[in-house]
Motif scaffolding. Structure first.
Motif, mmCIF file in Angstrom:
data_model
loop_
_atom_site.group_PDB
_atom_site.id
_atom_site.type_symbol
_atom_site.label_atom_id
_atom_site.label_comp_id
_atom_site.label_asym_id
_atom_site.label_seq_id
_atom_site.Cartn_x
_atom_site.Cartn_y
_atom_site.Cartn_z
ATOM 1 N N PRO A 171 44.890 54.501 16.618
ATOM 2 C CA PRO A 171 44.648 53.201 17.289
ATOM 3 C C PRO A 171 45.916 53.021 18.392
ATOM 4 O O PRO A 171 45.614 52.532 19.502
ATOM 5 C CB PRO A 171 44.707 52.043 16.399
ATOM 6 C CG PRO A 171 45.381 52.896 15.412
ATOM 7 C CD PRO A 171 44.876 54.200 15.353
ATOM 8 N N ILE A 172 46.864 53.745 18.389
ATOM 9 C CA ILE A 172 48.296 53.580 19.145
ATOM 10 C C ILE A 172 48.406 55.044 19.425
ATOM 11 O O ILE A 172 48.728 55.843 18.558
ATOM 12 C CB ILE A 172 49.350 53.010 18.715
ATOM 13 C CG1 ILE A 172 48.967 51.516 18.222
ATOM 14 C CG2 ILE A 172 50.403 52.974 19.522
ATOM 15 C CD1 ILE A 172 50.019 50.761 17.412
ATOM 16 N N LEU A 198 32.835 62.450 17.376
ATOM 17 C CA LEU A 198 33.066 61.672 18.275
ATOM 18 C C LEU A 198 34.070 62.123 19.404
ATOM 19 O O LEU A 198 34.032 61.735 20.427
ATOM 20 C CB LEU A 198 33.086 60.192 17.853
ATOM 21 C CG LEU A 198 31.945 59.725 16.972
ATOM 22 C CD1 LEU A 198 32.414 58.639 16.111
ATOM 23 C CD2 LEU A 198 30.856 59.286 17.825
ATOM 24 N N ASP A 199 35.464 62.363 18.698
ATOM 25 C CA ASP A 199 36.484 62.739 19.386
ATOM 26 C C ASP A 199 36.384 64.060 20.305
ATOM 27 O O ASP A 199 36.715 64.007 21.233
ATOM 28 C CB ASP A 199 37.745 62.567 18.398
ATOM 29 C CG ASP A 199 38.984 62.560 19.206
ATOM 30 O OD1 ASP A 199 39.064 61.761 20.300
ATOM 31 O OD2 ASP A 199 40.091 62.863 18.546
ATOM 32 N N LEU A 222 35.487 64.319 26.734
ATOM 33 C CA LEU A 222 34.914 63.808 28.157
ATOM 34 C C LEU A 222 36.056 62.819 28.979
ATOM 35 O O LEU A 222 35.997 63.073 30.199
ATOM 36 C CB LEU A 222 33.635 62.841 27.659
ATOM 37 C CG LEU A 222 33.143 62.034 29.157
ATOM 38 C CD1 LEU A 222 32.433 63.071 29.932
ATOM 39 C CD2 LEU A 222 32.094 61.185 28.537
ATOM 40 N N ALA A 223 36.774 62.101 28.175
ATOM 41 C CA ALA A 223 37.706 61.442 28.822
ATOM 42 C C ALA A 223 38.946 62.130 29.380
ATOM 43 O O ALA A 223 39.227 62.268 30.545
ATOM 44 C CB ALA A 223 38.422 60.523 27.970
ATOM 45 N N ILE A 230 37.233 54.898 27.490
ATOM 46 C CA ILE A 230 36.417 55.654 26.690
ATOM 47 C C ILE A 230 36.978 55.863 25.149
ATOM 48 O O ILE A 230 36.048 55.621 24.237
ATOM 49 C CB ILE A 230 36.217 57.220 27.129
ATOM 50 C CG1 ILE A 230 35.614 57.086 28.491
ATOM 51 C CG2 ILE A 230 35.302 57.917 26.313
ATOM 52 C CD1 ILE A 230 35.297 58.422 29.269
ATOM 53 N N VAL A 231 38.044 56.165 24.802
ATOM 54 C CA VAL A 231 38.584 56.413 23.325
ATOM 55 C C VAL A 231 38.289 55.082 22.702
ATOM 56 O O VAL A 231 37.925 55.392 21.506
ATOM 57 C CB VAL A 231 39.929 56.938 23.438
ATOM 58 C CG1 VAL A 231 40.751 57.013 22.152
ATOM 59 C CG2 VAL A 231 40.003 58.308 24.184
#
Length: 193
Positions: free
Chosen positions: A34-35, A80-81, A87-88, A117-118
């Motif tokens: 998350p960070i 997903l990542d 993609l990001a 996106i993330v």
């Protein structure tokens, strides 16, 4: 010329993947989570110099994210990542290449792409590996995707901005002054700022 382009893509991909994995080894979840402070994202400045950086950075991100699945045990959720994180990186590097005539604006591409996106998939990934609250807060991931997205938007965006402007921009300035890059840019018919 095509073999030189492919070689550049491969070198950039290897550099990005290696930097990401080193970040993971020394900074732990700061490369994911998350960070985020994914130091390898500073290499997005390479898109200011060569179009080979766009597929190179994307491929490097795919490799690093697949390696993370193996190392962290995220399983299929880690895909997903692989898909959206890569993609990001692709969109950020493409924006950087397209806006290369104005480096300070161009470097905002990876910041915006990752910030938007993330955080959209990160809550699912984190819950899948056992994170139920946002670190350093009491915000629960259960039923609060909106709060998690907002938190991720700010933290991922801020982390990416620090990487791009504190590490990436000086890297770009240094690379632009090397004889190799000056020669390469002259061959491409562009100049570095």
């Amino acid at each position: 010329m095509k073999s030189q382009y492919i070689a550049r893509v491969g070198v950039i991909a290897a550099a990005y993947a290696a930097c990401t994995l080193v970040t993971m080894l020394f900074l732990g979840s700061l490369a994911w989570g998350p960070i985020q402070f994914r130091v390898s994202e500073a290499l997005c400045v390479l898109a200011l110099f060569t179009p080979a950086a766009v597929p190179g950075l994307t491929l490097g991100c795919v490799i690093a994210n697949v390696a993370n699945i193996v190392l962290s045990g995220t399983g299929m959720l880690g895909m997903l990542d692989v898909v959206f994180g890569s993609l990001a990186t692709f969109l950020g590097a493409l924006f950087t290449w397209k806006m290369r005539s104005c480096p300070l604006i161009a470097l905002a591409g990876p910041v915006l792409a990752n910030a938007l996106i993330v955080p959209a998939y990160l809550p699912l990934l984190l819950q899948g590996i056992g994170f139920y609250t946002i670190p350093f807060t009491s915000i629960s991931l259960d039923g609060s995707w909106g709060l998690m997205y907002l938190f991720g938007l700010v933290t991922t965006g801020a982390g990416e901005a620090v990487i791009m402007y504190v590490l990436g921009y000086p890297l770009q300035r240094s690379l632009a002054n090397t004889p190799f890059m000056k020669r390469e840019l002259a061959q491409m018919g562009t100049t570095a700022k």
